[in-house]
Design a protein around this motif. Sequence first.
Motif, PDB file in Angstrom:
ATOM      1  N   CYS A 125       0.848  -1.185   0.000  1.00 11.98           N
ATOM      2  CA  CYS A 125       0.000   0.000   0.000  1.00 11.98           C
ATOM      3  C   CYS A 125       0.885   1.237   0.000  1.00 11.98           C
ATOM      4  N   VAL A 126       0.507   2.232  -0.793  1.00 12.82           N
ATOM      5  CA  VAL A 126       1.228   3.498  -0.845  1.00 12.82           C
ATOM      6  C   VAL A 126       0.224   4.629  -0.700  1.00 12.82           C
ATOM      7  N   ILE A 127       0.531   5.577   0.164  1.00 10.97           N
ATOM      8  CA  ILE A 127      -0.285   6.777   0.333  1.00 10.97           C
ATOM      9  C   ILE A 127       0.600   7.965   0.008  1.00 10.97           C
ATOM     10  N   THR A 128       0.171   8.782  -0.939  1.00  7.32           N
ATOM     11  CA  THR A 128       0.957   9.947  -1.349  1.00  7.32           C
ATOM     12  C   THR A 128       0.379  11.221  -0.745  1.00  7.32           C
ATOM     13  N   SER A 129       1.194  12.251  -0.753  1.00  8.36           N
ATOM     14  CA  SER A 129       0.786  13.605  -0.344  1.00  8.36           C
ATOM     15  C   SER A 129       0.323  13.694   1.098  1.00  8.36           C
TER      16      SER A 129
ATOM     17  N   ILE B 285       5.775  17.227   2.385  1.00  5.54           N
ATOM     18  CA  ILE B 285       4.797  16.155   2.244  1.00  5.54           C
ATOM     19  C   ILE B 285       5.551  14.838   2.319  1.00  5.54           C
ATOM     20  N   CYS B 286       4.808  13.777   2.509  1.00  4.76           N
ATOM     21  CA  CYS B 286       5.422  12.476   2.712  1.00  4.76           C
ATOM     22  C   CYS B 286       4.678  11.426   1.899  1.00  4.76           C
ATOM     23  N   VAL B 287       5.425  10.472   1.384  1.00  8.81           N
ATOM     24  CA  VAL B 287       4.846   9.265   0.812  1.00  8.81           C
ATOM     25  C   VAL B 287       5.043   8.182   1.869  1.00  8.81           C
ATOM     26  N   ALA B 288       3.962   7.555   2.272  1.00  4.41           N
ATOM     27  CA  ALA B 288       4.028   6.489   3.270  1.00  4.41           C
ATOM     28  C   ALA B 288       3.658   5.179   2.591  1.00  4.41           C
ATOM     29  N   ALA B 289       4.325   4.102   2.977  1.00  2.00           N
ATOM     30  CA  ALA B 289       4.073   2.815   2.337  1.00  2.00           C
ATOM     31  C   ALA B 289       4.191   1.684   3.343  1.00  2.00           C
ATOM     32  N   TYR B 290       3.457   0.612   3.041  1.00  2.00           N
ATOM     33  CA  TYR B 290       3.526  -0.603   3.840  1.00  2.00           C
ATOM     34  C   TYR B 290       3.715  -1.777   2.892  1.00  2.00           C
ATOM     35  N   ASP B 291       4.694  -2.610   3.202  1.00  2.00           N
ATOM     36  CA  ASP B 291       4.959  -3.820   2.443  1.00  2.00           C
ATOM     37  C   ASP B 291       4.591  -5.001   3.323  1.00  2.00           C
ATOM     38  N   ARG B 292       3.445  -5.608   3.053  1.00  2.00           N
ATOM     39  CA  ARG B 292       2.970  -6.727   3.872  1.00  2.00           C
ATOM     40  C   ARG B 292       3.871  -7.948   3.740  1.00  2.00           C
ATOM     41  N   ILE B 293       4.497  -8.111   2.568  1.00  2.00           N
ATOM     42  CA  ILE B 293       5.377  -9.257   2.352  1.00  2.00           C
ATOM     43  C   ILE B 293       6.546  -9.223   3.335  1.00  2.00           C
ATOM     44  N   LYS B 294       7.138  -8.054   3.510  1.00  2.00           N
ATOM     45  CA  LYS B 294       8.274  -7.900   4.429  1.00  2.00           C
ATOM     46  C   LYS B 294       7.854  -7.381   5.803  1.00  2.00           C
ATOM     47  N   ASN B 295       6.571  -7.016   5.963  1.00  2.00           N
ATOM     48  CA  ASN B 295       6.067  -6.381   7.176  1.00  2.00           C
ATOM     49  C   ASN B 295       6.908  -5.153   7.543  1.00  2.00           C
ATOM     50  N   GLU B 296       7.105  -4.270   6.550  1.00  2.00           N
ATOM     51  CA  GLU B 296       7.910  -3.058   6.740  1.00  2.00           C
ATOM     52  C   GLU B 296       7.107  -1.835   6.346  1.00  2.00           C
TER      53      GLU B 296
ATOM     54  N   ILE C 203       5.448  21.315  -3.120  1.00  2.00           N
ATOM     55  CA  ILE C 203       5.411  22.254  -4.242  1.00  2.00           C
ATOM     56  C   ILE C 203       3.999  22.821  -4.280  1.00  2.00           C
ATOM     57  N   PRO C 204       3.837  24.131  -4.036  1.00  2.00           N
ATOM     58  CA  PRO C 204       2.494  24.708  -3.903  1.00  2.00           C
ATOM     59  C   PRO C 204       1.798  24.948  -5.251  1.00  2.00           C
TER      60      PRO C 204
ATOM     61  N   ILE D 238       6.595  18.099 -12.420  1.00  2.00           N
ATOM     62  CA  ILE D 238       5.971  19.326 -11.913  1.00  2.00           C
ATOM     63  C   ILE D 238       6.910  20.501 -12.126  1.00  2.00           C
ATOM     64  N   ASP D 239       8.179  20.333 -11.771  1.00  2.00           N
ATOM     65  CA  ASP D 239       9.158  21.410 -11.962  1.00  2.00           C
ATOM     66  C   ASP D 239       9.252  21.816 -13.429  1.00  2.00           C
ATOM     67  N   ALA D 240       9.265  20.836 -14.329  1.00  2.00           N
ATOM     68  CA  ALA D 240       9.395  21.124 -15.759  1.00  2.00           C
ATOM     69  C   ALA D 240       8.151  21.790 -16.322  1.00  2.00           C
ATOM     70  N   THR D 241       6.990  21.454 -15.793  1.00  2.00           N
ATOM     71  CA  THR D 241       5.733  21.983 -16.313  1.00  2.00           C
ATOM     72  C   THR D 241       5.385  23.339 -15.712  1.00  2.00           C
ATOM     73  N   SER D 242       5.741  23.563 -14.463  1.00  2.00           N
ATOM     74  CA  SER D 242       5.300  24.777 -13.765  1.00  2.00           C
ATOM     75  C   SER D 242       5.832  26.056 -14.400  1.00  2.00           C
ATOM     76  N   GLY D 243       6.942  25.984 -15.094  1.00  2.00           N
ATOM     77  CA  GLY D 243       7.493  27.171 -15.742  1.00  2.00           C
ATOM     78  C   GLY D 243       6.941  27.433 -17.130  1.00  2.00           C
ATOM     79  N   GLU D 244       6.062  26.565 -17.602  1.00  2.00           N
ATOM     80  CA  GLU D 244       5.513  26.681 -18.948  1.00  2.00           C
ATOM     81  C   GLU D 244       4.163  27.413 -18.942  1.00  2.00           C
ATOM     82  N   ASP D 245       3.830  28.000 -20.066  1.00  2.00           N
ATOM     83  CA  ASP D 245       2.513  28.599 -20.252  1.00  2.00           C
ATOM     84  C   ASP D 245       1.569  27.468 -20.652  1.00  2.00           C
ATOM     85  N   TRP D 246       0.988  26.799 -19.655  1.00  2.00           N
ATOM     86  CA  TRP D 246       0.256  25.550 -19.882  1.00  2.00           C
ATOM     87  C   TRP D 246      -0.946  25.512 -18.953  1.00  2.00           C
ATOM     88  N   ASP D 247      -2.072  25.105 -19.474  1.00  2.00           N
ATOM     89  CA  ASP D 247      -3.280  24.960 -18.666  1.00  2.00           C
ATOM     90  C   ASP D 247      -3.127  23.727 -17.778  1.00  2.00           C
TER      91      ASP D 247
END
Length: 107
Positions: A2-6, A13-24, A33-34, A73-82
Amino acid sequence: RCVITSCPLGKDICVAAYDRIKNEYWKLICRYIPIEFHGTGDIFTSVLTGAVARGDCFEAAISLSASFVRDAIDATSGEDWDRRYGLLIEKVLEKVTRPAVNMCERF
């Protein structure tokens, strides 16, 4: 697995994860990035799935996915892009082929 982002973590921000196979449990702290783009979760999941499918370990795949989304995100944020059209992943697509390196820490 399982992975939970943001997950908010102070000014970051943090990405949190659980690996049931390894119990880690794993976390990856990322700079906040706002700016918001549609599809970042889909991109994260696609890179994660591809990295695991090519044989990268779970936690390294998480690190690669997070850094790829951040770079896009870094590459896109500087562009004139919707932003409703999502990220310009073409600008950083070659980075998904780089070796995945684990930047996560256990908790």
